[in-house]
Design a protein around this motif. Structure first.
Motif, PDB file in Angstrom:
ATOM      1  N   GLY A 108       0.817  -1.205   0.000  1.00  0.00           N
ATOM      2  CA  GLY A 108       0.000   0.000   0.000  1.00  0.00           C
ATOM      3  C   GLY A 108       0.847   1.249   0.000  1.00  0.00           C
ATOM      4  N   ASP A 109       0.160   2.355  -0.189  1.00  0.00           N
ATOM      5  CA  ASP A 109       0.862   3.620  -0.323  1.00  0.00           C
ATOM      6  C   ASP A 109       0.147   4.670   0.541  1.00  0.00           C
ATOM      7  N   ILE A 110       0.924   5.372   1.349  1.00  0.00           N
ATOM      8  CA  ILE A 110       0.318   6.389   2.219  1.00  0.00           C
ATOM      9  C   ILE A 110       1.038   7.716   1.995  1.00  0.00           C
ATOM     10  N   THR A 111       0.287   8.752   1.698  1.00  0.00           N
ATOM     11  CA  THR A 111       0.905  10.077   1.567  1.00  0.00           C
ATOM     12  C   THR A 111       0.216  11.064   2.501  1.00  0.00           C
ATOM     13  N   ILE A 112       1.034  11.960   3.037  1.00  0.00           N
ATOM     14  CA  ILE A 112       0.531  13.012   3.927  1.00  0.00           C
ATOM     15  C   ILE A 112       0.879  14.343   3.271  1.00  0.00           C
ATOM     16  N   TYR A 113      -0.130  15.113   2.950  1.00  0.00           N
ATOM     17  CA  TYR A 113       0.053  16.343   2.178  1.00  0.00           C
ATOM     18  C   TYR A 113       0.956  16.081   0.958  1.00  0.00           C
ATOM     19  N   GLY A 114       0.697  14.969   0.307  1.00  0.00           N
ATOM     20  CA  GLY A 114       1.394  14.627  -0.929  1.00  0.00           C
ATOM     21  C   GLY A 114       2.765  14.012  -0.743  1.00  0.00           C
ATOM     22  N   GLN A 115       3.216  13.845   0.503  1.00  0.00           N
ATOM     23  CA  GLN A 115       4.557  13.294   0.740  1.00  0.00           C
ATOM     24  C   GLN A 115       4.488  11.968   1.495  1.00  0.00           C
ATOM     25  N   HIS A 116       5.469  11.111   1.223  1.00  0.00           N
ATOM     26  CA  HIS A 116       5.557   9.869   1.998  1.00  0.00           C
ATOM     27  C   HIS A 116       6.281  10.168   3.306  1.00  0.00           C
ATOM     28  N   LEU A 117       5.792   9.597   4.382  1.00  0.00           N
ATOM     29  CA  LEU A 117       6.374   9.871   5.701  1.00  0.00           C
ATOM     30  C   LEU A 117       7.869   9.534   5.736  1.00  0.00           C
ATOM     31  N   GLU A 118       8.228   8.437   5.052  1.00  0.00           N
ATOM     32  CA  GLU A 118       9.627   8.000   5.108  1.00  0.00           C
ATOM     33  C   GLU A 118      10.583   8.923   4.348  1.00  0.00           C
TER      34      GLU A 118
END
Lengths: 288, 213
Positions: free
Chosen positions: A61-71
């Motif tokens: 899966g893929d998770i973005t926060i305000y368009g950015q990946h946390l990592e």
């Protein structure tokens, strides 16, 4: 900073455990919106929030926060997020002052004047040990921390559980105040669906690790309907109109997704407006 | 980093009564020896405080919250090592100063040369550092409860083996037997210690990165 429409986007999030799995969860929290996450205990609400913060390792899966990946830049992005669990995770022998001193050293954007303002507003003593705080005071302290470093995204895991209605109402007001900035967003998991009915823009329902629906709250409450009828009337309802069915001794309840259309089609049948709890019960206990 | 250290020192502060009690008991028991025992005992307290700090973190689910803050696993782990080492150094210095004062005022015997007192304190600090290097990764991996037994096994097994070897007449040859000087041994010990602590730190970071909260 570039404007991004979605504060949080979760795509096909999966996580497998021995006795439970999160199965291809898709969820979007638009900037400027509050999304309420509902579901039974163990449905996967907390696991989803933990996966957003990389507290668990997702299988896919893929998770973005305000368009950015946390990592990509965890420290910078975490400045913009506040996670509130159902209890405070600091040593309960600390005072609020000591907790503030710790947070001030951790968050670059720590706002001491905002903290003081919140402590005063919540009526929290700054020199008293947290262990002497009531449950409600601890929740307020948690929220004061979350709101004192200019976070844009709040992830709240059962923040109002165990609180009385007055205190819950105060806290819900705080959330609405936080949402005055349209780049802000909240993902809140809660069993208290009446709270979500008050503040949420969208309701996401997770059942046994799967996303059953994520819909506009108003559409959910105003479009869905429940037909209450006996066996004979039930037979008149077309299969395609039966969203979910609950059979009780004295009546059969049928969830319909388009209340107006159903009212036109079955004018003789009694139609009610369901609340979120009832819709959830249809999906959990009803026949699909 | 500063915030993490602050958190651990606030935990120590919240236990000041117990720490003061232990310090008084140790001082009354060992300050009069005039040797490095008090410094060793004080530095040993750092391991107790480290275990307490790790247990407190576990009980509060602190790491779960810490990882939602702008902190990395390396920073969280490094702060734990620094906290324990600072306590160990502070304990050793306090123990040495107290020993020195008791000797100066004539309350303790001054049979052992001061250099030997300092050297024995350095050795005990090194042993404590070794224990810290064992404790942190074990606690992160297995939790505080299980780690207590494991640490006990790590201490008891070598002691038992040594006692058995001694009883059977076996002698471990000294490094000096192989022509290594005292200074050479010190350098080797320091290097080994640095390597062990560094390896322990890397392992701890890896454990934390792999763990789910």
């Amino acid at each position: 900073m570039s404007y991004v429409n979605n504060a949080l986007e979760i795509r096909n999030l999966s996580k497998h455990y021995e006795d439970f799995q999160l199965d291809h969860i898709n969820l979007t929290v638009p900037a400027g919106a509050i999304v309420g996450l509902i579901g039974e205990n163990g449905a996967g609400k907390s696991t989803t929030i933990k996966a957003v913060m990389n507290l668990i390792h997702k299988d896919s899966g893929d998770i973005t926060i305000y368009g950015q990946h946390l990592e990509d830049d965890p420290q910078k992005l975490k400045e913009e997020i506040s996670v509130v669990f159902d209890d405070i995770h600091f040593n309960k022998n600390f005072t609020a002052n000591e907790i503030a001193a710790i947070c001030r050293s951790i968050y670059k954007n720590w706002d001491a004047s905002r903290w003081n303002e919140l402590m005063e507003r919540f009526g929290l003593p700054i020199s008293k040990k947290v262990k002497d705080f009531s449950k409600g005071m601890r929740v307020k302290l948690n929220l004061a921390i979350a709101l004192s470093h200019h976070a844009r995204l709040l992830l709240l895991d059962e923040p109002t559980s165990g609180l009385d209605p007055v205190m819950r109402d105060d806290i819900l007001d705080m959330f609405l105040e936080f949402m005055q900035d349209e780049s802000h967003a909240i993902l809140i998991s809660s069993h208290i669906t009446s709270d979500l009915e008050k503040i949420a823009d969208y309701i996401a329902f997770i059942h046994q690790g799967r996303m059953v629906f994520c819909e506009d709250k108003d559409a959910l409450l105003y479009h869905y309907g429940v037909i209450r009828c006996g066996r004979e009337d039930f037979a008149k309802i077309a299969e395609e109109d039966r969203g979910a069915v609950r059979r009780q001794d004295y009546q059969i309840s049928v969830l319909v997704r388009d209340r107006q259309a159903a009212a036109g089609k079955y004018p003789d049948l009694v139609m009610d407006q369901p609340d979120i709890d009832e819709i959830m019960l249809f999906y959990v206990k009803g026949e699909q | 980093m500063k915030g993490l250290l602050l958190k651990d020192f606030y935990t120590v502060k919240s236990m000041w009564k117990y720490i003061l009690f232990i310090a008084i008991v140790f001082s009354l028991s060992f300050a009069g020896n005039g040797d490095g025992t008090l410094a060793a005992m004080f530095s040993f307290v750092s391991t107790i405080l480290l275990i307490n700090s790790l247990a407190q973190d576990e009980m509060d689910q602190w790491n779960q919250t810490a990882l939602t803050m702008p902190l990395t696993c390396s920073q969280i782990v490094l702060a734990k090592y620094l906290f324990a080492m600072l306590l160990c150094i502070f304990g050793t210095i306090c123990g040495l100063l107290l020993t020195l004062v008791t000797r100066l005022v004539g309350l303790g015997p001054d049979i052992m040369p001061l250099e030997m007192v300092a050297l024995s304190s350095a050795v005990s600090s090194a042993v404590i550092l070794l224990v810290i290097a064992l404790m942190v990764p074990m606690n992160l991996k297995f939790g505080v409860q299980k780690s207590r037994y494991l640490l006990l096994a790590f201490v008891v097994i070598p002691v038992l083996l040594g006692t058995l070897a001694d009883a059977s007449g076996l002698r471990i040859p000294s490094m000096m037997y192989f022509g290594v000087s005292g200074a050479g041994i010190s350098v080797m010990v320091i290097l080994a210690l640095v390597l062990i602590v560094f390896a322990s730190f890397r392992i701890s970071v890896r454990i934390m990165e792999k763990k789910e909260y």
